[in-house]
Design an enzyme around this catalytic site. Structure first.
Site, mmCIF file in Angstrom:
data_model
loop_
_atom_site.group_PDB
_atom_site.id
_atom_site.type_symbol
_atom_site.label_atom_id
_atom_site.label_comp_id
_atom_site.label_asym_id
_atom_site.label_seq_id
_atom_site.Cartn_x
_atom_site.Cartn_y
_atom_site.Cartn_z
ATOM 1 N N ASP A 13 0.817 -1.224 0.000
ATOM 2 C CA ASP A 13 0.000 0.000 0.000
ATOM 3 C C ASP A 13 0.846 1.268 0.000
ATOM 4 O OD1 ASP A 13 -2.277 -1.707 0.335
ATOM 5 O OD2 ASP A 13 -1.764 -1.835 2.456
ATOM 6 N N LYS A 16 1.837 2.317 -4.981
ATOM 7 C CA LYS A 16 2.434 1.799 -6.229
ATOM 8 C C LYS A 16 1.571 2.142 -7.423
ATOM 9 C CE LYS A 16 2.983 -2.600 -4.859
ATOM 10 N NZ LYS A 16 2.944 -2.546 -3.408
ATOM 11 N N LYS A 18 -0.156 4.676 -8.455
ATOM 12 C CA LYS A 18 0.112 5.933 -9.157
ATOM 13 C C LYS A 18 1.432 5.868 -9.929
ATOM 14 C CE LYS A 18 1.748 10.502 -8.433
ATOM 15 N NZ LYS A 18 1.826 11.766 -7.720
ATOM 16 N N ALA A 39 -3.958 -8.062 -3.911
ATOM 17 C CA ALA A 39 -3.380 -6.733 -4.152
ATOM 18 C C ALA A 39 -4.489 -5.733 -4.443
ATOM 19 C CB ALA A 39 -2.433 -6.804 -5.341
ATOM 20 N N GLY A 40 -4.192 -4.489 -4.206
ATOM 21 C CA GLY A 40 -5.158 -3.441 -4.553
ATOM 22 C C GLY A 40 -4.406 -2.220 -5.019
ATOM 23 N N HIS A 41 -4.571 -1.878 -6.279
ATOM 24 C CA HIS A 41 -3.901 -0.687 -6.811
ATOM 25 C C HIS A 41 -4.961 0.325 -7.209
ATOM 26 C CE1 HIS A 41 -0.035 -3.070 -8.003
ATOM 27 N NE2 HIS A 41 -0.217 -2.967 -6.713
ATOM 28 N N GLN A 223 2.060 -6.315 -3.266
ATOM 29 C CA GLN A 223 2.519 -6.397 -1.874
ATOM 30 C C GLN A 223 3.895 -5.717 -1.753
ATOM 31 O OE1 GLN A 223 1.331 -9.771 -3.201
ATOM 32 N NE2 GLN A 223 -0.619 -8.831 -2.782
ATOM 33 N N THR A 300 -9.717 -4.852 1.394
ATOM 34 C CA THR A 300 -10.562 -5.289 2.505
ATOM 35 C C THR A 300 -11.246 -4.130 3.235
ATOM 36 O OG1 THR A 300 -8.658 -5.182 3.968
ATOM 37 C CG2 THR A 300 -9.108 -7.321 2.941
ATOM 38 N N ARG A 302 -10.014 -2.517 5.539
ATOM 39 C CA ARG A 302 -9.544 -2.479 6.925
ATOM 40 C C ARG A 302 -8.704 -1.224 7.174
ATOM 41 N NH1 ARG A 302 -6.445 -8.143 7.454
ATOM 42 N NH2 ARG A 302 -5.852 -7.591 5.334
ATOM 43 N N ARG A 304 -5.584 0.850 8.172
ATOM 44 C CA ARG A 304 -4.174 0.456 8.223
ATOM 45 C C ARG A 304 -3.540 0.983 9.508
ATOM 46 N NH1 ARG A 304 -3.689 2.686 2.200
ATOM 47 N NH2 ARG A 304 -4.564 0.897 1.122
ATOM 48 N N SER A 412 6.426 11.669 -4.863
ATOM 49 C CA SER A 412 5.023 11.895 -5.217
ATOM 50 C C SER A 412 4.399 12.798 -4.165
ATOM 51 C CB SER A 412 4.323 10.540 -5.273
ATOM 52 O OG SER A 412 2.941 10.716 -5.212
ATOM 53 N N SER A 414 1.026 14.141 -4.342
ATOM 54 C CA SER A 414 -0.444 14.070 -4.228
ATOM 55 C C SER A 414 -0.887 12.865 -5.059
ATOM 56 C CB SER A 414 -1.106 15.358 -4.741
ATOM 57 O OG SER A 414 -1.547 15.204 -6.077
#
Ligand code: IMP
Length: 429
Positions: A13, A16, A18, A39-41, A223, A300, A302, A304, A412, A414
């Site tokens: 998290d 990545k 962007k 994964a979540g991008h 990950q 998820t 959740r 962090r 980065s 923003s």
């Protein structure tokens, strides 16, 4: 022209999505090589937000997306994601997406076992995403996985399901969870086959051709190094290798094709799920970082866990992950904090260490040794050059470079794609 491999340098998290999106716009092909739909991008493009789990990010930029053999593929999740992204107006077809025919599948038994085992672990649970990632990788190594290519051979599916269910139903029954019927699984797989098979091919062959044509290849990690099954905070890790070396094995290409390795790290640190996190903050500052950084899991939802930047940890990730340049994200979240802390090492039972030890107890006992650095009052949000950054923010970045022994090549400021300060183009030789 160099290829580029992107990996996370903390616990995932890191933003990545962007960076991958920005680099994907300059690549010809984007390849996923490990992980799955854990994964979540998140990609913000204009007024559209795309949330990708399994699809390579380059698809958003109209680039060819490849899913390598190192990925575990849940066919139902893949088709659902394709439908969802298509509904946002993007074209995803067997011309734009190819998946490795030798990639293992995640089946409903895997998610069921993942959840049943987590429930049985109680207090000691890993905090997995519950998507069957671990059990699917276990089956691959145990040589009982069902792979994409098996969907084309109903007779193979039939006997492989026998072997798979012998193992899984025994475990599920032992854990008091419902077991699975072969007939149902077989019928479901046969129904999915005509929708999945048009995307399948030997990815290694396409990559060999791409290299021959000097195409720019971007390997997109999921990950992060501290979740690597060998090098991470074991057992609180995912079940794949997340280091850059895996890009070669997980795609079917030689290690020299991995190219420049860019590690992504947040200007602070977060983690979802359980496991050691020496620089974690349990106070108002931790809460502030979470709120400002919108620190909720993409997959998820959740919240962090948040903490200070841990330079000892990132230095370790740089070394084992093969990171040559660091992209630092979310610097703006630290704006206005009077003082910032950076973890520079650990004290474990009175003994100092420059790295996180391997043992689970030692990791849990590791207390951070902090260095304090003055914060900055003005905003860094949206800065596009070093000249726009407050002097103290530059000092913070420079100190991180020294401590992690790696240059910060991209910053980065923003979620917007163009709010980026580039020091060195990773695609340049
Ligand atoms: P699994 O990959 O679902 O088995 O989960 C194992 C550990 O990796 C858990 O702590 C998860 O929270 C973590 N994890 C898996 N995928 C991601 C991700 O994309 N970002 C952050 N953490 C992740």
């Amino acid at each position: 022209m160099a290829n580029v491999t992107i990996i996370g340098a903390q616990w995932g998290d890191e933003g990545k999505g962007k960076v991958v999106d920005w680099l994907a716009s300059r690549a010809d092909i984007v390849v996923r090589f490990q992980g799955g739909h854990n994964a979540g991008h998140t990609l913000v493009v204009g007024n559209q937000t795309y949330k990708l789990s399994l699809l390579p990010s380059g698809l958003v930029r109209g680039k060819l997306g490849l899913i390598g053999n190192g990925v575990v593929i849940d066919p139902v999740a893949l088709l659902a994601e394709i439908d969802r992204i298509r509904a946002q107006g993007l074209s995803i077809t067997p011309e734009t997406l190819r998946i490795a025919d030798n990639a293992p599948l995640i089946l409903p038994v895997h998610a069921a076992l993942d959840r049943a085992r987590e429930a049985a672990r109680g207090e000691r649970r890993i905090g997995t995403t519950g998507r069957g990632i671990g059990p699917a990788y276990e089956d691959k190594v145990a040589r009982r996985a069902i792979r994409v290519c098996d969907l084309a051979e109903p007779d193979t599916l039939d006997w492989r399901l026998d072997e798979l269910l012998l193992h899984h139903n025994t475990l599920l029954a032992g854990l008091g969870a419902p077991t699975f019927e072969k007939a149902t699984l077989l019928a479901d797989l046969l129904a999915l086959a005509p929708r999945i098979l048009p995307y399948a091919e030997p990815i290694w062959e396409r990559l060999a051709q791409a290299r021959h044509e000097n195409a720019r290849i971007l390997f997109e990690g999921a990950q992060a190094v501290m979740l690597d099954v060998d090098h991470g905070t074991y057992p609180f890790v995912t079940s794949s290798n997340t280091v850059a070396g895996q890009a070669a094995a997980g795609a079917g290409i030689g290690p020299d094709a991995v190219g420049r390795v860019l590690g992504i790290a947040k200007a602070y640190c977060t983690r979802v799920g359980s496991g050691p996190f020496p620089t974690e903050l349990h106070d108002a500052t931790g809460q502030l970082l979470g709120e400002r950084g919108h620190e909720f899991g993409t997959v998820t939802g959740r919240p962090r866990r948040c903490g200070w930047f841990d330079a000892a940890l990132v230095r370790q990730a740089v070394k084992v992950g093969g990171i040559q340049g660091l992209a630092l994200t979310k610097l703006d979240v630290l704006d206005g904090l009077p003082a910032l802390k950076i973890g520079v090492g650990y004290r474990i039972n009175g003994v100092t260490s420059r790295h996180l030890p391997s043992g689970a107890r030692a990791q849990a006992q590791a207390e951070p040794i902090f260095e304090t650095i003055e914060g900055w009052t003005s905003s860094t949000r949206g800065a596009r050059s070093y000249a726009e950054l407050p002097a103290q923010a530059i000092k913070y970045v420079r100190r991180i470079e020294e401590l992690v022994e790696c240059p910060v090549t991209l910053l980065s400021t923003s979620p917007e794609r163009d709010d980026t300060i580039l020091m060195q183009d990773p695609f340049s030789d």
